[in-house]
Design a protein around this motif. Sequence first.
Motif, PDB file in Angstrom:
ATOM      1  N   LEU A  75       0.833  -1.213   0.000  1.00  0.00           N
ATOM      2  CA  LEU A  75       0.000   0.000   0.000  1.00  0.00           C
ATOM      3  C   LEU A  75       0.865   1.260   0.000  1.00  0.00           C
ATOM      4  O   LEU A  75       0.577   2.223  -0.719  1.00  0.00           O
ATOM      5  N   LEU A  76       1.924   1.258   0.795  1.00  0.00           N
ATOM      6  CA  LEU A  76       2.831   2.416   0.814  1.00  0.00           C
ATOM      7  C   LEU A  76       3.478   2.630  -0.551  1.00  0.00           C
ATOM      8  O   LEU A  76       3.641   3.772  -0.995  1.00  0.00           O
ATOM      9  N   LEU A  77       3.838   1.555  -1.221  1.00  0.00           N
ATOM     10  CA  LEU A  77       4.420   1.664  -2.553  1.00  0.00           C
ATOM     11  C   LEU A  77       3.408   2.258  -3.534  1.00  0.00           C
ATOM     12  O   LEU A  77       3.752   3.136  -4.332  1.00  0.00           O
ATOM     13  N   VAL A  78       2.171   1.807  -3.452  1.00  0.00           N
ATOM     14  CA  VAL A  78       1.115   2.343  -4.319  1.00  0.00           C
ATOM     15  C   VAL A  78       0.874   3.819  -4.009  1.00  0.00           C
ATOM     16  O   VAL A  78       0.760   4.645  -4.930  1.00  0.00           O
ATOM     17  N   PHE A  79       0.798   4.182  -2.727  1.00  0.00           N
ATOM     18  CA  PHE A  79       0.599   5.585  -2.343  1.00  0.00           C
ATOM     19  C   PHE A  79       1.739   6.446  -2.868  1.00  0.00           C
ATOM     20  O   PHE A  79       1.518   7.521  -3.426  1.00  0.00           O
ATOM     21  N   THR A  80       2.957   5.976  -2.683  1.00  0.00           N
ATOM     22  CA  THR A  80       4.125   6.740  -3.116  1.00  0.00           C
ATOM     23  C   THR A  80       4.119   6.935  -4.628  1.00  0.00           C
ATOM     24  O   THR A  80       4.410   8.024  -5.125  1.00  0.00           O
ATOM     25  N   THR A  81       3.774   5.894  -5.354  1.00  0.00           N
ATOM     26  CA  THR A  81       3.701   5.980  -6.812  1.00  0.00           C
ATOM     27  C   THR A  81       2.623   6.970  -7.239  1.00  0.00           C
ATOM     28  O   THR A  81       2.847   7.787  -8.140  1.00  0.00           O
ATOM     29  N   ALA A  82       1.470   6.915  -6.605  1.00  0.00           N
ATOM     30  CA  ALA A  82       0.382   7.836  -6.951  1.00  0.00           C
ATOM     31  C   ALA A  82       0.777   9.277  -6.678  1.00  0.00           C
ATOM     32  O   ALA A  82       0.529  10.171  -7.500  1.00  0.00           O
ATOM     33  N   ILE A  83       1.401   9.516  -5.562  1.00  0.00           N
ATOM     34  CA  ILE A  83       1.835  10.878  -5.214  1.00  0.00           C
ATOM     35  C   ILE A  83       2.904  11.351  -6.195  1.00  0.00           C
ATOM     36  O   ILE A  83       2.870  12.491  -6.666  1.00  0.00           O
ATOM     37  N   ALA A  84       3.850  10.492  -6.528  1.00  0.00           N
ATOM     38  CA  ALA A  84       4.912  10.866  -7.467  1.00  0.00           C
ATOM     39  C   ALA A  84       4.341  11.179  -8.845  1.00  0.00           C
ATOM     40  O   ALA A  84       4.748  12.154  -9.488  1.00  0.00           O
ATOM     41  N   ARG A  85       3.378  10.381  -9.295  1.00  0.00           N
ATOM     42  CA  ARG A  85       2.756  10.641 -10.607  1.00  0.00           C
ATOM     43  C   ARG A  85       1.980  11.940 -10.597  1.00  0.00           C
ATOM     44  O   ARG A  85       2.036  12.702 -11.554  1.00  0.00           O
ATOM     45  N   ALA A  86       1.257  12.190  -9.518  1.00  0.00           N
ATOM     46  CA  ALA A  86       0.498  13.442  -9.422  1.00  0.00           C
ATOM     47  C   ALA A  86       1.443  14.628  -9.373  1.00  0.00           C
ATOM     48  O   ALA A  86       1.205  15.658 -10.018  1.00  0.00           O
ATOM     49  N   TRP A  87       2.524  14.495  -8.642  1.00  0.00           N
ATOM     50  CA  TRP A  87       3.500  15.570  -8.529  1.00  0.00           C
ATOM     51  C   TRP A  87       4.165  15.824  -9.883  1.00  0.00           C
ATOM     52  O   TRP A  87       4.343  16.961 -10.301  1.00  0.00           O
ATOM     53  N   ALA A  88       4.514  14.755 -10.588  1.00  0.00           N
ATOM     54  CA  ALA A  88       5.153  14.890 -11.892  1.00  0.00           C
ATOM     55  C   ALA A  88       4.205  15.529 -12.911  1.00  0.00           C
ATOM     56  O   ALA A  88       4.645  16.255 -13.797  1.00  0.00           O
ATOM     57  N   ALA A  89       2.926  15.282 -12.776  1.00  0.00           N
ATOM     58  CA  ALA A  89       1.953  15.831 -13.722  1.00  0.00           C
ATOM     59  C   ALA A  89       1.802  17.341 -13.582  1.00  0.00           C
ATOM     60  O   ALA A  89       1.483  18.019 -14.552  1.00  0.00           O
ATOM     61  N   VAL A  90       2.040  17.877 -12.400  1.00  0.00           N
ATOM     62  CA  VAL A  90       1.865  19.319 -12.199  1.00  0.00           C
ATOM     63  C   VAL A  90       3.185  20.078 -12.178  1.00  0.00           C
ATOM     64  O   VAL A  90       3.193  21.292 -12.181  1.00  0.00           O
ATOM     65  N   THR A  91       4.296  19.362 -12.174  1.00  0.00           N
ATOM     66  CA  THR A  91       5.604  20.009 -12.169  1.00  0.00           C
ATOM     67  C   THR A  91       6.039  20.233 -13.609  1.00  0.00           C
ATOM     68  O   THR A  91       6.137  19.279 -14.374  1.00  0.00           O
ATOM     69  N   PRO A  92       6.303  21.494 -13.991  1.00  0.00           N
ATOM     70  CA  PRO A  92       6.704  21.738 -15.376  1.00  0.00           C
ATOM     71  C   PRO A  92       8.081  21.140 -15.675  1.00  0.00           C
ATOM     72  O   PRO A  92       8.948  21.091 -14.811  1.00  0.00           O
TER      73      PRO A  92
END
Length: 102
Positions: A75-92
């Motif tokens: 679950l922590l791995l999934v959470f971390t991946t989701a947060i990283a993807r969301a962060w990457a999507a909004v970071t230019p």
Amino acid sequence: LVLRAVVAASFAVAAILKLRDPAAFVEQIANYQLLPELANAITIVLPSTELVCALGLVLSPRAWHRAAALLLGILLLVFTTAIARAWAAVTPAPLRKDSSSA
């Protein structure tokens, strides 16, 4: 035992907060835009899983501790991946020097 109790308490509190306000949680899940069609199912399954695993870390037979810890790690791995993807999507992306404009 103390470390297991701290991890279990963290996940139990997270699960309880999600269960207390499922509407806000489903909105948060939908905002990640990873699996929007599964947001309602995730809202039901995820907090329950967190709570069962948290209890499994401290109240279950010793043989279940590893299973609960493994599932929480996933679950922590999934959470971390989701947060990283969301962060990457909004970071230019960094500006690239266009070689044709030189």
